[in-house]
Enzyme design. Structure first.
Site, short mmCIF file in Angstrom:
data_model
loop_
_atom_site.label_atom_id
_atom_site.label_comp_id
_atom_site.label_asym_id
_atom_site.label_seq_id
_atom_site.Cartn_x
_atom_site.Cartn_y
_atom_site.Cartn_z
N LYS A 207 0.99 -1.17 -0.16
CA LYS A 207 -0.04 -0.05 0.12
C LYS A 207 0.83 1.26 0.06
O LYS A 207 1.68 1.48 1.01
CB LYS A 207 -0.86 -0.01 1.21
CG LYS A 207 -1.63 1.22 1.61
CD LYS A 207 -2.72 1.09 2.50
CE LYS A 207 -3.41 2.33 2.77
NZ LYS A 207 -4.52 2.33 4.03
N LYS A 260 -2.12 -1.55 -3.81
CA LYS A 260 -3.08 -0.21 -3.73
C LYS A 260 -2.10 0.89 -3.77
O LYS A 260 -1.23 0.86 -3.20
CB LYS A 260 -3.66 -0.30 -2.45
CG LYS A 260 -4.57 0.95 -2.26
CD LYS A 260 -5.02 0.71 -0.67
CE LYS A 260 -5.66 1.91 -0.33
NZ LYS A 260 -6.05 2.02 1.14
#
Ligand code: PBG
Length: 338
Positions: A207, A260
């Site tokens: 992330k 992400k």
């Protein structure tokens, strides 16, 4: 005269012989999007009748538990298979230093899990697990006095929240804090609570910190009150760190991993496909990406449907098999049109 050293090799016919018949054309196409590729994010607030548009996130609304169920019903009828819940505490005093309201039995996430599972038993219900929506400082964990993350306290709290969501009946917990050790702690907490056999862990492993999360923070009211998340989210040049974080989560026992954002991060998805090749790989097409594609389509830069397919196909091509996307309701229609 020889043109190439391969002159004796058979002539290549990449785009003719192998691509001329409709059937062989299908064979070349690789993975394709289906309705079950998509996981739909839902923002659930503690105001039961709420239904509020989110200015920076087109077509998305924040809902309370009463308005959520009729809305989801329409989507399940169109073929929705999975959702991920984000709780939004709006009541005054709902936030504190430890994010106590995250797993309040009367809070929006636990209530929504129970209602969704009761109304739609075959819907796969995931819960994002993080403290940032519930802490008064807006950071993803419990803090030390100097404002940095208190790691042992944070992972203990995050694991307790995950176990309580699983006990409420969710099918998957998705820790999005990125703090070292939380996947292992969650696994232990699920075993301890005797729910490990019916709740999977899908961790946000790679992330990246960055400017793509703005609309989400408006929707969830989770912008940090001070500082930023750079000490526990990855810098955008940190490909090696992302690879290490994925290995870390696999070693701690995660069942699936999330990369992400998605656009601009195809190389990271390809790394995931190599490092985590035995696990399902999801990408999160985050709020800023979604808002950006909408804004450009509105300016007639391109057609929304075409660009949404292009973006999602690129994630499949890079190696993902699941896509967390705000476009999900659109795809339930678009995939019927094709
Ligand atoms: C953190 C979390 C965030 C998103 C999902 N989980 C926000 C953040 O890291 O600041 C962002 C998703 C999006 O932008 O759509 N709990």
């Amino acid at each position: 005269m020889k043109y190439t050293e391969y002159e004796d090799a058979p002539p290549t016919s990449v785009l003719s012989g192998s691509y001329s018949h409709p059937v062989s054309r299908q064979w070349q196409l690789g993975k394709r999007l289906t309705k079950s590729t998509f996981i739909y994010p839902l923002f659930v607030s503690d105001i039961p009748d709420e239904e509020t548009t989110i200015d920076s996130l087109p077509e998305m609304k924040r809902r309370g538990v009463n308005t959520l169920i009729p809305y989801v019903k329409g989507l399940v009828e169109k073929g929705l298979t999975a959702v991920i819940l984000f709780g939004v505490p709006l009541a005054p005093g709902a936030k504190d230093a430890e994010g106590t309201s995250a797993d309040d039995a009367k809070g929006p996430v636990i209530q929504a899990v129970k209602l969704l599972k009761k109304n739609f038993p075959s819907l796969f219900v995931m819960c994002d697990v993080c403290l940032c929506e519930y802490t008064d400082h807006g950071h993803c964990g419990v803090l030390l006095e100097d404002g940095s993350i208190n790691r042992p306290r944070s992972i203990q709290r995050i694991a307790a929240v995950a176990a309580n969501y699983a006990k409420a009946g969710c099918d998957c917990v998705a820790p999005s804090d990125m703090i070292d050790g939380r996947v292992g702690a969650i696994k232990h907490a699920l075993i301890e609570a005797e729910v490990a056999h019916k709740c999977m862990v899908m961790s946000y492993s790679a992330k990246f910190a960055g400017p793509f999360y703005g609309p989400f923070r408006e929707a969830a009211g989770s912008a940090p009150a001070f500082g930023d998340r750079r000490c526990y989210q990855l810098p955008s040049t940190g490909r090696g760190l992302a690879r290490r974080a994925m290995k870390r989560d696999i070693n701690e026992g995660t069942d699936a991993i999330i990369v992400k954002p998605s656009i601009f991060f195809g190389d990271i998805v390809a790394d995931a496909a190599e490092i985590a090749r035995d696990l399902p790989i999801a990408v999160y097409q985050v709020s800023g990406e979604y808002a950006m594609l909408h804004a450009a389509a509105e300016k007639n830069v391109f057609d929304l449907k075409q660009i949404a397919f292009e973006a999602c196909n690129s994630s499949l091509r890079a190696g993902a098999s699941l896509i967390i996307s705000y476009f999900t309701p659109r795809f339930l229609d678009w995939l019927d049109e094709n």
